[in-house]
Design an enzyme around this catalytic site. Structure first.
Site, short mmCIF file in Angstrom:
data_model
loop_
_atom_site.label_atom_id
_atom_site.label_comp_id
_atom_site.label_asym_id
_atom_site.label_seq_id
_atom_site.Cartn_x
_atom_site.Cartn_y
_atom_site.Cartn_z
N ALA A 232 0.84 -1.19 0.00
CA ALA A 232 0.00 0.00 0.00
C ALA A 232 0.88 1.25 0.00
CB ALA A 232 -0.92 -0.03 1.22
N ARG A 233 1.11 1.81 1.16
CA ARG A 233 2.02 2.93 1.38
C ARG A 233 2.70 2.73 2.72
NH1 ARG A 233 1.71 3.94 -3.25
NH2 ARG A 233 1.21 5.91 -4.30
N ASP A 257 7.10 -3.68 0.22
CA ASP A 257 7.39 -3.02 -1.06
C ASP A 257 7.44 -1.51 -0.86
OD1 ASP A 257 7.89 -3.28 -3.89
OD2 ASP A 257 5.95 -2.33 -4.20
N GLU A 262 11.01 6.92 1.32
CA GLU A 262 11.50 6.25 0.12
C GLU A 262 12.32 7.26 -0.67
OE1 GLU A 262 8.32 4.52 -2.14
OE2 GLU A 262 7.62 3.30 -0.47
N HIS A 281 9.74 -0.63 -3.62
CA HIS A 281 8.59 -0.09 -4.35
C HIS A 281 8.69 -0.38 -5.87
CE1 HIS A 281 5.32 3.22 -3.86
NE2 HIS A 281 4.91 2.24 -4.64
N SER A 283 7.20 -3.27 -7.18
CA SER A 283 6.17 -4.26 -7.56
C SER A 283 5.38 -3.83 -8.78
CB SER A 283 5.22 -4.52 -6.38
OG SER A 283 4.49 -3.36 -6.05
#
Length: 321
Positions: A232-233, A257, A262, A281, A283
């Site tokens: 998600a986040r 992920d 980030e 991140h 995916s």
């Protein structure tokens, strides 16, 4: 008599897929840099100005004072100023579902990777070491998963897990009943049942309502054998509480992920935890059809826009998704 041409400001990265298919009566302004974008959006009615630099995207949006429709390949647009979108009455279409198949496949990959200890198999190969036993002995079959979020991604995760004989329970606003084979829990039901699940999968949008929804209490309620999967986040998880739970082996592992921030700084403690699986991140990028799908969807929406028909999928800045 001259007719007003619709002005479209759009990133040159998508140009090869769009230019031959765009109507000839549109004034198209392509740009490659932020400075070019700032110029291109002046007077533009339609904008598609995705950039890796989200701050540059925000700055470009602020300069697009005549914008009526903003398109984006991003599904999560929580970095945009919601108040400005609302104030100007801009219609927003996002990338919901564009990468859903790739991300759903990534979830299954991550779960299998942890279940079978595949990371240790790869490391053994790097060492040229012949293993005589499997470092992971879990089976997905017969396990149970709690799926929080049933949007485009969640709807694709469910059948893929069910194909592995995972018993899936879905959390939706409406709650109650069943969704195919899956039981459906309401927003006030899932916390009391966290201890039942082997996998807790986060596929919710980033909103004030979901921020920190997995915190110290939720992690403490999970099985010691449970794995948290977050595509998600990073903001939906209390990351310091997660690190503490992973260090204490209060849960088995986390497949992340997404993180906060980030990119994750080089010295961040998450990197050093053997039970934290970090996938940077990527995916949604694990496919080669994203831009093709996005171009096709944009052209369909453009035809609908010019015909006065509804656009899809609509991002609602009041809800944040």
């Amino acid at each position: 008599m001259t007719t007003h041409k619709t002005i479209l400001a759009i990133s040159g990265l998508i140009r090869p897929l769009l230019e031959p298919r765009l109507p000839g009566d549109i004034d198209v302004r392509w740009f490659m840099t932020h400075d070019e974008a700032i110029e291109a959006v002046k007077g533009a009615e339609i904008g598609w100005f995705d950039m890796n630099d989200t701050d540059a995207m925000v700055a470009t949006l602020r300069e697009a004072k005549d914008l009526k429709w903003l398109n984006s390949i991003y599904a999560g647009l929580d970095f945009l100023p919601m108040d400005l979108l609302i104030e100007r009455g801009i219609t927003v279409t996002n990338g919901a579902g564009i990468n859903a198949v790739a991300i759903a496949e990534y979830v299954v990959m991550g779960m299998l990777n942890i279940a079978k200890g595949y990371r240790e198999v790869v490391r053994a190969q790097d060492r040229h070491e012949w293993l005589t036993d499997s470092p992971g002995k879990r089976e997905l079959a017969g396990s149970s998963a709690l799926l929080l979020g049933y949007g485009a991604i969640g709807k694709r995760i469910q059948p893929r897990l069910e194909a592995f004989d995972v018993e899936v329970s879905v959390v939706r606003r409406s709650g109650g009943g069943a969704m195919g084979k899956a039981a459906v829990l309401g927003p006030d039901e899932w916390r009391a049942r966290l201890g039942e699940f082997d996998w807790v999968i986060l596929a919710v949008p980033a909103t004030p309502e979901t921020e920190g929804m997995i915190g110290a209490d939720e992690l403490a309620a999970m099985k010691r054998e449970a794995v948290l999967v977050n595509i998600a986040r990073g903001s939906v998880v209390d990351q310091p509480a997660l690190i503490e739970a992973l260090e204490a082996k209060a849960i088995h592992a986390a497949f992340l992920d997404v993180t906060t921030p980030e990119p994750l700084p080089e010295q961040h403690p998450l990197w050093k935890l053997d039970n934290a699986h970090i996938t940077m991140h990527v995916s949604g990028r694990s496919q080669d059809k994203m831009f093709i799908r996005s171009a096709d969807r944009f052209l369909e929406n453009l035809a609908n826009y010019r015909a006065g028909k509804p656009l899809s999928p609509i991002f609602d800045p009041r809800r944040g998704y």
